[in-house]
Design a protein around this motif. Structure first.
Motif: not given
Ligand code: 6R9
Length: 669
Positions: A140-144
């Motif tokens: 999720g953090n990577l996508l963000r």
């Protein structure tokens, strides 16, 4: 005569009092805690009745009890089926990944969430709730960090594996929608779905592994994205150790995930924000991106998962569908995880390395509920009972069937051989559009009758109806007609992505006030439902939906082809197979066999292998009405060899066309 009557009466009164004892001892609050607040509800039948007559009360109580909300909803539902307006739990905010992960991590972090049953038997990988949350947050953090925002749509082209589930949940965590495309689809089919969804991010794996074969998924994505200017980045996870060519656009997923924080703030989503798109075939050439939203979908998936299969905490749930289909979404991922269950992700095939694969897996993973497709059951029963008997399947409690009608022979075998005569077989009818199971033999009293091959009874809150040609309700039993759903339910699709008008025309307008399913059904004397099959130009090959128009579009693209007509015909393993009638342009100069192979290759390349015609018959002309419509019903009868059933041919433009086709079909056989 008198004696018989008396004994019948005595029996009836005995069984009545026995039933009274049963219902008195039945603890409705243990069965469904919410029901304690439903006035006058003390047994399942009353609960079913309550869920229909007090639908808002029922769904509100269940939604409050089963979901974890960030803020509560103020309106249970605001639906008008005739206008295609469907809204549930408005005002409420929640996060689906929190419901599937965080709340279980608080209570049982080390419980196994996923068992990844990899292609090689015995190489399964277990992932706990804590680990799955960790993966989801990092992703999720990577996508963000890489620019994916709330409301974007990420396309996922992966086989069933933990990172695929983490990808779905990571999207849900940050408020992006996902669009999972079955990894058996071709580059062209993938590209069409990426373009329609306007995805700028695609997630894939370097290679897939299935049935002992390596599948070049990253290469397929490379080809697909060439035709998708919207795609800015492709995340690549490593399923095998073989390196693949990485371009500037590509991101090494696992490596980048390691750099991310394991805490990811969940987005507060409105109940009606989009959770995912899932493409499915309709009766035109263009697949429909059905849209499911957050709260209603999740609630319906978790409730049906628990009650239809009688899933209990601690059970291992084995749904062998691919995550690229709605069955994988609702019953490999969302339903079981929202219930805090342990779910199996099946990467292999029913016959790899041998036809005992499913049952060896049941024994090794101690699976309690097994959910599969009739096509696999039909295939396996041909190999004989000994493949089942070799293994200990005594952990099984419920057997499920989905995707297509299950014939009596397959049903009996599943029940008698796989389930050892002990396990209820639940033939579950539902669709991508319905989000979850609508008609199934359970939940009902554990000893309630189940008729082989019948989906039987509506789920809580569901009101199936049959209508006649004019849309009038058929109220009596022992009747057949188009199957509609008369009451909205939380799990239903809200629209077709970018095409609400098509949604209204397909589902809401055919029978105003009802949701039209596209299927026909029979209601028996006892009031049980049996699905009879599609009423539109959709065929069902091995449980996969295909629009005949989709295949015709591909075939017609061949420069040698003037026109074509595709129909489904019955096949003893696949349920239905594809039969194409093809009219060639004059003087093509290529042998028919070569052309036949060429057309099959074109269909595999443009759609998927399973869409390939089994039979191609070259004809001089197609049977058409005087207004130019192809008479598919005539073609179907020819292939079924039911020449007596050709029906009314008075509108046929050129009767000689039928004669030619009959002759050609006989030659082909
Ligand atoms: C879940 C799923 C939906 C179509 C549906 C119907 C057929 C599904 C069935 C069944 C008879 C069953 N179908 N389950 N027919 N008995 N138990 O398969 O979704 O891929 O959208 O297909 O499949 O024709 O309309 P989906």
């Amino acid at each position: 005569m008198w004696l018989r009557c008396t004994s019948k009466c005595v029996f009836a009164s005995l069984s009545r009092s026995y039933n009274n004892v049963l219902s008195r001892s039945f603890n409705i609050a243990a069965f469904m805690p919410e029901a304690a607040g439903f006035e006058g509800v003390s047994d399942r039948a009353a609960l079913q009745e309550f869920s229909l007559s007090n639908s808002d009360h029922f769904w509100a109580a269940v939604a409050r009890h089963r979901l974890t909300w960030i803020s509560p909803f103020h309106t249970v539902q605001d639906c008008d089926l005739s206008r295609g307006r469907i809204k549930w739990f408005e005002g409420g905010k929640l996060n689906v990944s929190v419901n599937c992960l965080d709340r279980h991590v608080h209570t049982c972090p080390e419980k196994v969430a996923l068992i990844w049953e990899r292609d090689e038997p015995g190489s399964e990988v277990k992932v706990t709730y804590r680990q799955l949350l960790d993966m989801t947050c990092r992703l999720g953090n990577l996508l963000r960090r890489r620019g994916v925002k709330k409301g974007d749509c990420v396309t996922i082209y992966m086989p069933p594996c933990p990172l695929a589930v983490a990808s779905m949940l990571a999207c849900a965590r940050i408020g992006a929608a996902h669009n999972v495309v079955f990894a058996g689809f071709s580059a062209e089919a993938l590209a069409e779905r990426i373009r329609d969804a306007q995805s700028s991010t695609v997630i894939t794996v370097n290679q897939g592994v299935r049935g002992g074969r390596v599948i070049e998924l990253k290469k397929t994505v490379d080809t697909a994205v060439e035709g998708c200017p919207s795609v800015k980045q492709v995340f690549v996870a490593m399923r095998t150790e073989n390196p693949v060519v990485m371009t500037d656009r590509d991101v090494s997923m696992e490596e980048e995930m390691k750099l991310e924080d394991a805490v990811c703030e969940p987005a507060a989503m409105d109940s009606e924000d989009v959770l995912f798109l899932l493409y499915t075939s309709g009766s035109t050439g263009k697949p429909k991106g059905l849209v499911h939203t957050q709260a209603g979908y999740l609630l319906y998936a978790l409730l049906t998962h628990r009650y239809v299969f009688s899933y209990h905490d601690g059970d291992v749930f084995g749904c062998v569908a691919d995550i690229g289909w709605i069955t994988g979404h609702s019953y490999s991922v969302y339903g079981p995880l929202a219930n805090g269950g342990t779910t199996v992700l099946f990467e292999s095939t029913p016959v790899y390395p041998n036809p005992g694969r499913y049952w060896e897996m049941v024994q090794r993973l101690r699976i309690n509920q097994f959910y599969g497709a009739p096509t696999a059951i039909r295939l396996l029963l041909k190999y004989g009972d000994h493949w089942v008997h070799k293994y200990d399947c005594s952990t099984l409690k419920t057997l499920g069937s989905v995707g297509e009608p299950i014939n009596t022979e397959a049903w009996e075998w599943y029940h008698r051989v796989v389930g050892d005569g002990r396990c209820p077989v639940v033939d579950t009818w539902w669709q991508t559009e319905t989000g979850g199971i609508c008609i199934a033999p359970r939940p009902s009293d554990p000893d309630a009758e189940i008729v082989p091959g019948m989906a039987m009874r509506p789920f809580f809150g569901m009101k199936p109806v049959l209508v006649d040609g004019e849309g009038k309700l058929l109220t009596s039993n022992n009747t057949s007609g188009p199957l509609c759903l008369a009451q909205p339910w939380p799990g239903m699709a809200r629209t077709i992505h970018n095409n609400h008008q098509r949604f209204i025309e397909t589902y809401c307008q055919p029978y105003p006030g009802y949701f039209f399913t596209g299927d026909g059904a029979h209601r028996s004397e006892e009031g049980y439902y049996q699905i009879t099959g599609r009423l539109d130009d959709v065929i069902n090959v091995s449980g996969h939906r295909l629009g005949t128009a989709e295949i015709e579009d591909v075939v017609n693209h061949c420069p040698a082809v003037a026109e074509s007509a595709v129909i489904g015909y019955s096949h003893d393993v696949k349920g239905q197979a594809v039969y194409a009638f093809v009219v060639l342009k004059k003087e093509v100069g290529v042998p028919e066999e070569d052309l036949s192979q060429l057309l099959k290759d074109m269909v595999s390349k443009s759609i998927a292998k399973y869409a390939c015609p089994d039979q191609i018959q070259f004809v001089q002309r197609l049977p058409k009405t005087r207004s130019g419509k192809i008479m598919r019903r005539v073609l179907r009868k020819v292939v079924e060899q039911d020449l007596g059933g050709l029906g009314d041919l008075s509108t046929l433009d050129d009767p000689a066309a039928v004669q030619e086709i009959v002759q050609g079909h006989q030659d082909l056989c």
